[in-house]
Design a protein around this motif. Structure first.
Motif, PDB file in Angstrom:
ATOM      1  N   GLU A  46       0.164  52.972 -57.256  1.00 23.57           N
ATOM      2  CA  GLU A  46      -0.540  51.699 -57.241  1.00 23.57           C
ATOM      3  C   GLU A  46       0.162  50.668 -56.366  1.00 23.57           C
ATOM      4  O   GLU A  46      -0.474  49.773 -55.833  1.00 23.57           O
ATOM      5  N   LYS A  47       1.461  50.791 -56.213  1.00 23.15           N
ATOM      6  CA  LYS A  47       2.242  49.782 -55.490  1.00 23.15           C
ATOM      7  C   LYS A  47       2.434  50.095 -54.014  1.00 23.15           C
ATOM      8  O   LYS A  47       2.514  49.193 -53.194  1.00 23.15           O
ATOM      9  N   TYR A  48       2.552  51.383 -53.683  1.00 25.15           N
ATOM     10  CA  TYR A  48       2.938  51.749 -52.323  1.00 25.15           C
ATOM     11  C   TYR A  48       1.988  52.813 -51.755  1.00 25.15           C
ATOM     12  O   TYR A  48       2.031  53.959 -52.191  1.00 25.15           O
ATOM     13  N   PRO A  49       1.151  52.478 -50.773  1.00 21.93           N
ATOM     14  CA  PRO A  49       0.238  53.476 -50.212  1.00 21.93           C
ATOM     15  C   PRO A  49       0.960  54.585 -49.437  1.00 21.93           C
ATOM     16  O   PRO A  49       0.508  55.708 -49.403  1.00 21.93           O
ATOM     17  N   ALA A  50       2.094  54.262 -48.842  1.00 19.68           N
ATOM     18  CA  ALA A  50       2.898  55.259 -48.134  1.00 19.68           C
ATOM     19  C   ALA A  50       4.288  55.222 -48.760  1.00 19.68           C
ATOM     20  O   ALA A  50       5.048  54.293 -48.536  1.00 19.68           O
ATOM     21  N   LEU A  51       4.595  56.232 -49.556  1.00 17.28           N
ATOM     22  CA  LEU A  51       5.848  56.238 -50.307  1.00 17.28           C
ATOM     23  C   LEU A  51       6.546  57.575 -50.136  1.00 17.28           C
ATOM     24  O   LEU A  51       5.924  58.629 -50.279  1.00 17.28           O
ATOM     25  N   THR A  52       7.820  57.531 -49.810  1.00 19.54           N
ATOM     26  CA  THR A  52       8.634  58.743 -49.712  1.00 19.54           C
ATOM     27  C   THR A  52       9.747  58.645 -50.738  1.00 19.54           C
ATOM     28  O   THR A  52      10.483  57.656 -50.770  1.00 19.54           O
TER      29      THR A  52
END
Length: 105
Positions: free
Chosen positions: A7-13
């Protein structure tokens, strides 16, 4: 397969000292790796990562700790809580309080 959304980060690694273990693209991530799924389910609610699809609890089994708050409210009510009691708690509080509860007959 387990599916998760961020929900917070559309692109997250997500990575640790061994390298990358999850990469969200378009706020979505899918995995067949049960260890990765378990790790994601164990993240605190504040991280904004939740499991999507397939999170419906079995008739006699609590939902996963990463299931939606709505799933946990439904489970809590099924195990004897009132809708108002369950709705007043956070998802993590519901999971802690009702994870080991059995449905009322």
């Amino acid at each position: 397969m387990a599916k998760f959304s961020s929900e917070k980060y559309p692109a997250l690694t997500l990575q640790d000292d061994k390298g990358i273990w999850a990469r969200f693209e378009g706020a979505q991530f899918e995995t067949f790796d049960s260890a990765v799924a378990k790790r994601l389910r164990g993240l605190p609610e504040s991280e904004g990562i939740s499991e999507v699809g397939g999170s419906e609890p079995a008739d006699d089994k609590a939902p996963s700790k990463r299931a939606s708050k709505d799933d946990w409210v439904a489970w809590a009510v099924k195990t004897g809580a009132t809708e108002e009691e369950a709705s007043a708690l956070t998802r993590d509080e519901l999971a802690e309080k009702y994870a080991d509860s059995a449905p009322k007959e």
